[in-house]
Design an enzyme around this catalytic site. Sequence first.
Site, PDB file in Angstrom:
ATOM      1  N   TRP A   1     -10.657 -18.607  42.809  1.00 39.83           N
ATOM      2  CA  TRP A   1      -9.442 -18.198  43.536  1.00 39.83           C
ATOM      3  C   TRP A   1      -8.197 -18.886  42.966  1.00 39.83           C
ATOM      4  O   TRP A   1      -7.082 -18.584  43.377  1.00 39.83           O
ATOM      5  CB  TRP A   1      -9.593 -18.506  45.031  1.00 39.83           C
ATOM      6  N   LYS A   2      -8.403 -19.819  42.060  1.00 34.63           N
ATOM      7  CA  LYS A   2      -7.294 -20.547  41.411  1.00 34.63           C
ATOM      8  C   LYS A   2      -6.299 -21.070  42.454  1.00 34.63           C
ATOM      9  O   LYS A   2      -6.672 -21.370  43.579  1.00 34.63           O
ATOM     10  CB  LYS A   2      -6.602 -19.650  40.386  1.00 34.63           C
TER      11      LYS A   2
ATOM     12  N   GLU B   1     -15.246 -16.897  28.340  1.00 41.29           N
ATOM     13  CA  GLU B   1     -13.985 -16.319  28.776  1.00 41.29           C
ATOM     14  C   GLU B   1     -12.991 -16.324  27.616  1.00 41.29           C
ATOM     15  O   GLU B   1     -12.320 -17.340  27.377  1.00 41.29           O
ATOM     16  CB  GLU B   1     -13.401 -17.136  29.924  1.00 41.29           C
TER      17      GLU B   1
ATOM     18  N   GLY C   1     -11.427 -13.879  38.184  1.00 44.69           N
ATOM     19  CA  GLY C   1     -10.191 -14.464  38.687  1.00 44.69           C
ATOM     20  C   GLY C   1      -9.496 -13.476  39.625  1.00 44.69           C
ATOM     21  O   GLY C   1      -9.790 -13.411  40.826  1.00 44.69           O
ATOM     22  N   GLY C   2      -8.583 -12.681  39.075  1.00 38.13           N
ATOM     23  CA  GLY C   2      -7.760 -11.782  39.897  1.00 38.13           C
ATOM     24  C   GLY C   2      -8.562 -10.908  40.857  1.00 38.13           C
ATOM     25  O   GLY C   2      -8.198 -10.776  42.037  1.00 38.13           O
TER      26      GLY C   2
HETATM   27  C1  PEP Z   1     -10.667 -16.545  35.211  1.00 35.42           C
HETATM   28  O1  PEP Z   1      -9.692 -17.115  35.615  1.00 35.42           O
HETATM   29  O2  PEP Z   1     -11.712 -17.184  35.014  1.00 35.42           O
HETATM   30  C2  PEP Z   1     -10.585 -15.110  34.960  1.00 35.42           C
HETATM   31  C3  PEP Z   1     -11.567 -14.538  34.317  1.00 35.42           C
HETATM   32  O3  PEP Z   1      -9.465 -14.479  35.416  1.00 35.42           O
HETATM   33  P1  PEP Z   1      -9.234 -12.876  35.453  1.00 35.42           P
HETATM   34  O4  PEP Z   1     -10.482 -12.272  36.009  1.00 35.42           O
HETATM   35  O5  PEP Z   1      -8.057 -12.695  36.333  1.00 35.42           O
HETATM   36  O6  PEP Z   1      -8.985 -12.457  34.042  1.00 35.42           O
END
Ligand code: PEP
Length: 253
Positions: free
Chosen positions: A12-13, A169, A236-237
Amino acid sequence: MANRKPYVGGNWKMNLHRGEAHALARQLRQTLTMADKVEVTVMPAFPYLIEVAEILKGSAIKVGAQDFYTQANGAFTGEVSLSMVKDCGCQVVLVGHSERRHVIGESDALINEKVLAALGAGLEVILAIGEKLDQREAGKTDSINAGQVCLGLAGVKAEQMAKVTLAYEPVWAIGTGKTATAADAQNAHLAIRKTVASLYGQTVADGVRIQYGGSCKPSNAKELFSQPDIDGGLIGGAALKAVDFKGIVEAAL
Ligand code: PEP
């Protein structure tokens, strides 16, 4: 072929205030009925860990911390220890996320210290790795990933690897809307698994889960997760909305 349980993490950052974090946790608790077939961890911001863990208590959804400090206690202003995150109900910690590496400036040495400290404290670790765009364009994806795996896992024993999940990632794909193609991601995952095999042998490599992260959403998750070496995602998002996260968890079934 190893039988790896799919694993989806929601990072959720620095998003969602108290009421929003509570609401999302409640929605996930109600709707993620498949969480016994797919392992699921959510990682709220520090101030809400206790309350989110309380809401999810007794469900199959685990709670993780996005960061921590390696020392047990003392004069480390602003930091949070592993025993504190455990006390808040966390079973999992995230280490090496690209925002910690490239925005906050964490080194491979600190990341390794964190991995060792977390495993020593009995926590599960999601170790994130991945190349930047210029490294990808220079054809260095696999060597960057191999380096981050070797440095991040230095000193980790084979028997501790059962508590380690890797998250590939590609930095250029995080939060950008750009996703690696399923074929590119699979190639990177296979190379990462070979690096793990070179360190720990094939049995450990076959058992370790490797999540994909980088603009993963319900519409692309199925294709990514159907690749033989992709064992779920770090999100993430799309982890901030119950309906999207549920769609991704379902794609991992
Ligand atoms: C993350 O922050 O690990 C990520 C993969 O973000 P997003 O899914 O938003 O690209």
